[in-house]
Design an enzyme around this catalytic site. Structure first.
Site, PDB file in Angstrom:
ATOM      1  CD  GLU A 105      26.777   3.687  25.474  1.00 56.96           C
ATOM      2  OE1 GLU A 105      25.627   3.545  25.913  1.00 56.96           O
ATOM      3  OE2 GLU A 105      27.128   3.266  24.352  1.00 56.96           O
ATOM      4  CD  GLU A 125      25.648   6.923  21.280  1.00 55.91           C
ATOM      5  OE1 GLU A 125      26.478   6.118  21.740  1.00 55.91           O
ATOM      6  OE2 GLU A 125      25.558   8.096  21.674  1.00 55.91           O
TER       7      GLU A 125
END
Length: 696
Positions: A105, A125
């Site tokens: 990210e 995740e």
């Protein structure tokens, strides 16, 4: 919190190094320092471009998940990444090693991405019960499209640097071996070409066609049955096409925070830490392990061949001994069939396959073990057969050699006493198929040397296994538990449920298969042989169902004979219900004078789990398992307990131990012996403690 970020200048470039060993996790300290470094570089009028890179082998391997249970601290990761993206000077992420989760990210917040060839990029995740929460679901689709983003984010598997270049996830693949140098070289290219800054938040992406979106939803429901995060991740990714970037970020964050508080996230985080704690044993902390390089296997059946393949895939020099030449050649053939499959799956190269084929030896001569560091016996479950093997090993193996048995049930202390070096004897219980299943029970006899134990944990780590320490008892941790909860299933069948209803209840709970389908897959003659072996020591109060004996006497051994609890044929490779089995069960109920009653799906699962948890407590009491987390890992990696429920001990904590104890006591009225509560469970409830308290 640990970690630091350093800012250095060279000519017209600013270098921001992120340092938080071992994998540069994004702790609060790192986030705050990163914001300060970006701000300072932005203000410096001499700086024309900024390079972000990680110290050591990795860029950033994600957030610091130790912070999940702490109150949020500023700056948040989304805010940190927004500051990076809004920088008016080009920001280049120079990627190496792990670029995962929050690390990717951050890279997506940069304006350019250049990677070394060893880089692995991903958003894992979902494996922790979460979705990317710092713009991953909004920036990634804008860069590579929604469908490719689904493949990366909902499955949680990283992609290679070369594939990342192919799909447009990175701008360049560098031949450099150092991330800083790769970033510097790429910075000069974009400055020389006056390349415009690319902010992903300003891009748009096309929505999936309704049919494709529906197909993805069905695929995820099937693959991740019972799990919340993959479907929520799909929902967030789709918002990149239907929402503005700002609104998509708000929705993503709301989903992330909701999942952060979910039971599944807590369970999956527990498993994550348990897997890392399993091999960290206090009594081995100061033991220096030796080197293991030469491996020998005795037995070339499915299990022995699988163990050999597991060792070969890990790079060990491995050889095999069988009882006669025909068996040796058959074992060798099985090994290479498994390795050929590994080539197809990309686990090894064709060149490595050819190297193994040229060097691997399968023979009848034990003298091949003259330089072995570890020999693993994998013959059938018969004490006399194993005794004969160990006597041979003692004659041919060097004094330092570890003598290991793959026995599933037999007494390792008794096996050790058949040799003059019991300090070298240990249990290495692999699970079938051994080259695929991750669990390895390391079974500790009374006289084994601590250095042997340490060597075996190192061996397991190199194999890529989750190693769990077990004491010696019938069935060790896993099979002892399985025998107990299987008895609860058998009792439910005699009381009124069918084997098929039991399987359906257990699958509904989250297991991939129910106990009767598992028995058919393994071969129900295996349990039959175990019952015969245990007949002399079995408690007379233990339930033995006659119909199971009759199935075995009829030669119905499961899938391999096309008939077991289920019927199998070409049209029904996974089996269908068999009326003949139901008739045998009804006959036994009549013989026992039992009027069958309806047993609900919830009651079946409840009894199954209560039996599992209660027996696990007794295993802890006896010191067979040292920590509840070892039991959780055993059931997850060896027996299909749903990972997203954290294992039976964690699941019991979530339900509440007082409730578990109450429910077990309520069942004592029907069978006081089977449902006798473990004293440890009663003690924990009395003291207001949990199984989690025992893990530390």
């Amino acid at each position: 919190m640990t970690g630091s970020v350093s800012l250095t200048m060279e000519d017209n470039l600013a270098f921001i190094e992120i340092s938080n060993p071992p994998v540069n996790a994004l702790s609060q300290t790192i986030r705050e320092s990163l914001v300060n470094a970006i701000t300072e570089a932005q203000k410096d009028t001499d700086v024309e471009a900024i390079i972000l890179y990680g110290q050591g082998k990795h860029f950033i391997a994600g957030a610091d998940i130790r912070e999940f249970n702490l109150p949020p601290k500023e700056p948040s990761l989304p805010d940190t990444i927004q500051i990076i993206e809004e920088c008016t000077k080009p920001v280049i992420a120079a990627l190496a090693g792990s670029v995962l989760g929050g690390g990717l990210e951050v890279a997506l917040g940069a304006h350019f991405r250049v990677a070394l060839k060893d880089a692995k990029l991903g958003l894992p995740e979902v494996t922790l019960g979460l979705i990317p929460g710092a713009g991953g679901t909004q920036r990634l689709p804008r860069l590579i499209g929604i469908e490719k983003s689904i493949e990366i984010a909902t499955f949680g598997k990283p992609v290679s640097a070369s594939e990342s270049l192919e799909i447009g996830l990175i701008d360049d693949l560098s031949d450099e071996t150092d991330a800083l140098q790769a970033g510097k070289a790429f910075a000069h290219i974009i400055l020389n070409n006056q390349a415009p800054i690319k902010r992903l938040s300003s891009l748009t992406c096309e929505a999936l066609k309704p049919k494709i979106a529906s197909n993805w939803q069905q695929t995820l429901k099937k693959k991740f049955r019972g799990q919340i995060a993959p479907l929520k991740c799909l929902e967030a990714l789709n918002m990149a096409a239907s929402h503005s970037f700002a609104d998509g970020m708000k929705e993503e964050r709301a989903i992330f925070m909701s999942l952060r508080e979910s039971d599944q996230r807590v369970a999956l985080t527990h498993v994550f830490f348990a897997e890392r704690a399993a091999a960290k044993l206090p009594d081995l902390a100061n033991i220096k392990s030796g080197s293991v390089s030469q491996i020998g296997i005795v037995g070339g059946g499915t299990m022995g061949a699988g163990i050999a393949v597991s060792c070969l895939l890990a790079g060990y020099n491995t050889c095999m001994v069988e009882r006669d030449e025909e068996a040796a050649q058959k074992g060798k053939q099985t090994v290479f069939q498994m390795l050929a499959s590994a080539v197809k799956r990309g686990r090894i190269s064709a060149k490595r396959y050819d190297e193994i084929e040229a060097s691997f030896i399968a023979t009848t001569e034990y003298s091949i073990f003259k330089n072995a560091d570890l020999v693993i016996e994998a013959v059938f479950e018969d004490f006399d057969a194993k005794k004969a093997v160990f006597q041979q090993l003692e004659s041919y193996c060097p004094d330092h050699c570890i003598l290991a048995s793959n026995t599933s049930y037999l007494d390792l202390n008794e096996i050790a006493q058949t040799t003059t070096r019991p300090q070298n004897v240990i249990g290495l219980h692999f699970f079938s198929p051994a080259h695929i299943m991750k669990l390895l029970e390391i079974v500790i006899p009374d006289q084994v040397d601590a250095k042997i134990i340490a060597n075996c944990f190192d061996f397991a780590k190199r194999l890529g296994k989750i190693a769990v320490r077990s004491g010696v008892c019938d069935g060790f941790i896993g099979n002892r538990l399985m025998m107990r909860y299987r008895l609860a299933a058998d009792a439910a069948v005699i009381a009124g449920a069918s084997p098929y209803e039991v399987d359906q209840a257990i699958v509904k709970f989250g297991f991939a298969m129910g106990p009767y389908a598992v028995s058919d897959l393994a071969g129900i003659d295996i349990a039959w042989a175990s019952r015969k072996r245990r007949a002399a020591i079995r408690d007379p109060r233990e339930l033995v169902t006659n119909y199971m004996e009759k199935l075995c006497e009829m030669g119905r051994f499961g899938r391999k004979t096309k008939r077991g609890y289920y019927l199998y044929d070409e049209l029904n490779p996974n089996g269908v219900e068999d009326p003949e089995v139901l008739e045998l069960i009804n006959q036994e109920r009549n013989e026992r004078g039992i009027s069958p009653r309806h047993i609900s799906t919830d009651e079946i699962a409840k009894r199954y789990l209560l039996a599992m948890i209660n027996e696990a407590c007794k295993i802890l009491e006896e010191g067979i398992a040292h920590r509840p987390l070892d039991i959780d890992l055993t059931l997850i990696h060896g027996y299909g307990f749903p990972r997203w429920k954290g294992g039976p001990m964690h699941y019991a904590d979530q339900l509440g131990l007082a409730k578990i104890l109450h429910d077990i006591k309520a069942l004592q009225n029907e069978d006081n012996w089977f449902w006798e509560p473990a004293s440890l469970l009663e003690k924990l409830v009395a003291e207001g403690k949990t199984f989690s308290d025992l893990n530390s």
